[in-house]
Design an enzyme around this catalytic site. Structure first.
Site, PDB file in Angstrom:
ATOM      1  N   ASP A 162      45.577  45.784  40.712  1.00  0.00           N
ATOM      2  CA  ASP A 162      45.437  46.234  39.495  1.00  0.00           C
ATOM      3  C   ASP A 162      46.573  45.179  38.442  1.00  0.00           C
ATOM      4  O   ASP A 162      47.721  45.326  38.966  1.00  0.00           O
ATOM      5  CB  ASP A 162      45.859  47.675  39.149  1.00  0.00           C
ATOM      6  CG  ASP A 162      45.539  48.422  37.657  1.00  0.00           C
ATOM      7  OD1 ASP A 162      45.907  47.414  36.721  1.00  0.00           O
ATOM      8  OD2 ASP A 162      45.001  49.309  37.860  1.00  0.00           O
ATOM      9  N   SER A 175      42.385  50.172  32.399  1.00  0.00           N
ATOM     10  CA  SER A 175      42.011  49.884  34.024  1.00  0.00           C
ATOM     11  C   SER A 175      40.777  50.896  34.202  1.00  0.00           C
ATOM     12  O   SER A 175      40.115  50.734  35.016  1.00  0.00           O
ATOM     13  CB  SER A 175      43.203  50.482  34.763  1.00  0.00           C
ATOM     14  OG  SER A 175      44.117  49.448  34.747  1.00  0.00           O
ATOM     15  N   THR A 192      41.683  53.615  38.104  1.00  0.00           N
ATOM     16  CA  THR A 192      40.743  52.680  39.033  1.00  0.00           C
ATOM     17  C   THR A 192      40.170  53.521  40.264  1.00  0.00           C
ATOM     18  O   THR A 192      39.100  53.264  40.035  1.00  0.00           O
ATOM     19  CB  THR A 192      41.848  51.626  39.587  1.00  0.00           C
ATOM     20  OG1 THR A 192      42.620  50.962  38.511  1.00  0.00           O
ATOM     21  CG2 THR A 192      40.919  50.658  40.419  1.00  0.00           C
ATOM     22  N   GLU A 203      42.900  49.602  46.385  1.00  0.00           N
ATOM     23  CA  GLU A 203      43.620  49.325  45.213  1.00  0.00           C
ATOM     24  C   GLU A 203      44.964  48.930  45.482  1.00  0.00           C
ATOM     25  O   GLU A 203      45.730  50.057  45.980  1.00  0.00           O
ATOM     26  CB  GLU A 203      43.488  50.455  43.949  1.00  0.00           C
ATOM     27  CG  GLU A 203      44.132  49.788  42.854  1.00  0.00           C
ATOM     28  CD  GLU A 203      44.463  50.753  41.597  1.00  0.00           C
ATOM     29  OE1 GLU A 203      44.492  52.056  41.995  1.00  0.00           O
ATOM     30  OE2 GLU A 203      44.485  50.480  40.579  1.00  0.00           O
ATOM     31  N   ASP A 247      50.202  46.001  38.598  1.00  0.00           N
ATOM     32  CA  ASP A 247      50.014  46.584  37.033  1.00  0.00           C
ATOM     33  C   ASP A 247      51.328  46.966  36.325  1.00  0.00           C
ATOM     34  O   ASP A 247      51.863  46.856  35.453  1.00  0.00           O
ATOM     35  CB  ASP A 247      48.821  47.402  36.989  1.00  0.00           C
ATOM     36  CG  ASP A 247      48.836  47.822  35.407  1.00  0.00           C
ATOM     37  OD1 ASP A 247      48.370  47.049  34.547  1.00  0.00           O
ATOM     38  OD2 ASP A 247      48.855  49.049  35.009  1.00  0.00           O
ATOM     39  N   HIS A 289      42.272  43.137  35.329  1.00  0.00           N
ATOM     40  CA  HIS A 289      42.784  42.502  34.108  1.00  0.00           C
ATOM     41  C   HIS A 289      44.131  42.072  34.352  1.00  0.00           C
ATOM     42  O   HIS A 289      44.808  42.493  35.538  1.00  0.00           O
ATOM     43  CB  HIS A 289      42.981  43.471  32.953  1.00  0.00           C
ATOM     44  CG  HIS A 289      43.808  44.757  33.128  1.00  0.00           C
ATOM     45  ND1 HIS A 289      45.202  44.619  33.446  1.00  0.00           N
ATOM     46  CD2 HIS A 289      43.413  46.022  33.380  1.00  0.00           C
ATOM     47  CE1 HIS A 289      45.594  45.800  33.615  1.00  0.00           C
ATOM     48  NE2 HIS A 289      44.564  46.717  33.767  1.00  0.00           N
TER      49      HIS A 289
HETATM   50 MG    MG Z   1      44.843  51.150  38.523  1.00  0.00          MG
HETATM   51 ZN    ZN Z   2      48.007  48.812  33.047  1.00  0.00          ZN
END
Ligand code: MG
Ligand code: ZN
Length: 365
Positions: free
Chosen positions: A42, A85, A138, A256, A261, A304
């Protein structure tokens, strides 16, 4: 002759209006995978990968992937380029761009069947592993159909509507201390699941695949890797072995690395790097399995980039001078790494939704 040729080219090009062709289908390559493991870092843009690499003595398992592509991560909202996400993961899980905060639903808020649900319907084993609350955007987007990502108890309840074989992550409180009084752990046990008490023996129990397994690593979010969280590489490896033994037809698993992130949101280079390295260790375990198995496609990507992260002047091998342009997500292209049967299909540049369609085609669904 040469002059004539270049003049002709100039004349031909000057009369051209811009043209953008649709993607040319890559060679099918032949062999199809029995198992697909989708690994999502992430917020893992190219800079996060670069920082993880150079902070780790110029070495990452990601270097072992033979095919690399780029995806376009934007969601389906008024030309907005910045995805969250939820929309990012729903593009991978269901093959449709949707609005930010959507969990496994389209722009009309109606459910879209996910690759995990299709795998179940086709008799394959399935698994979800994350380093956040497992009801977070996610992982949730692969198994739940909920209009808004923060409805964690509703998302948790959707897990019980499936027969997912393996769940490892945080978020236990959304399953057993709920406003509606339901105890989803008890409900899982009634369905024949083994619900873990968070012991090492339980983690290792996954090598005995008599029943589906749920293993919670935290009441809410697990702590960062820098504070001692270390289960992702082992869980990823055991998850591969477990799902392979669980079902001879094959499996789909999403793993994940959730907190890369959060390092970006916190504008914290060290946080990004430690999470990136933890995720890369998990990638190494999965690659090791895939190499020995020979029938497993591994796809590693991100939803992203986060932070508008850059590696600035003063950076050296082993010491990154990171800088950030934002504390939110950005809209740059995102790398995709593929290994194993069908991996050649992931070279090139395409929409984030294409990852779903490629996986679906390779599974033969
Ligand atoms: Mg996530
Ligand atoms: Zn984020």
């Amino acid at each position: 002759m040469r002059y004539f040729f270049s003049l002709a080219m100039t004349v031909a090009l000057s009369g051209c209006t811009p043209q953008y062709h649709s993607a040319i289908a890559p060679p099918s390559g032949g062999k199809k995978p029995k198992n697909i493991i989708l690994m999502i870092g992430d917020g893992m843009g190219l800079t996060q990968i670069s920082a993880g690499l150079y902070a780790n003595k110029n070495k990452l398992n990601l270097e072992l992937f033979p095919y690399i592509g780029l995806h376009k991560s934007y969601p389906a909202e008024n030309g907005d380029l910045i995805t969250d996400s939820a929309a990012g993961a729903t593009a991978f899980s269901a093959g449709e761009k949707t609005y930010n905060a959507a969990i496994g639903v389209g722009v009309d808020s109606l459910p879209r069947k996910t690759i995990l649900e299709m795998a179940e319907e086709h008799g394959l084993a399935t698994g979800l592993i994350a380093t956040c609350n497992i009801a977070h955007a996610t992982p949730a987007s692969f198994i739940a159909h909920i209009k808004k990502r923060d409805l964690y108890e509703n998302i948790a309840a959707d897990f019980l509507k499936t027969n997912v074989d393996l769940v490892i992550g945080g978020g236990k409180k959304y399953f057993d201390r709920r406003a509606d009084g339901r105890n989803l752990l008890t409900e899982w046990q009634k369905k024949g699941y083994y619900v873990s008490n968070q012991t090492q023996e339980d983690l290792e129990r996954m090598v005995f695949p008599e029943s589906n397994v749920v293993y919670f690593t935290a009441e809410d979010h697990p702590v960062p890797a820098a504070q001692g969280r270390d289960y992702l590489p082992l869980a990823s490896r055991l998850g591969c072995d477990f799902l392979k033994k669980r079902n001879s037809k094959g499996f789909f698993m999403m793993i994940e690395g959730s907190q890369i992130d959060w390092g970006g949101h916190a504008k914290n280079s060290d946080y990004i790097i430690s999470e990136m390295q933890d995720f890369d260790q998990a990638i190494g375990q999965v690659l090791d399995f895939a190499k020995k198995d020979g029938n497993t496609l591994v796809v590693v990507t991100a939803d992203h980039e986060t932070g508008g992260y850059s590696i600035n002047k003063g950076s050296k091998m082993g010491s990154i001078q990171g800088a950030f342009t934002t504390d939110y997500h950005t809209g740059c292209l995102i790398p995709v790494f593929a290994f194993g049967p069908g991996s050649e299909n992931f070279a090139g540049m395409y929409e984030n939704t294409a990852i779903f369609h490629k996986m679906k085609t390779l599974f033969g669904f």
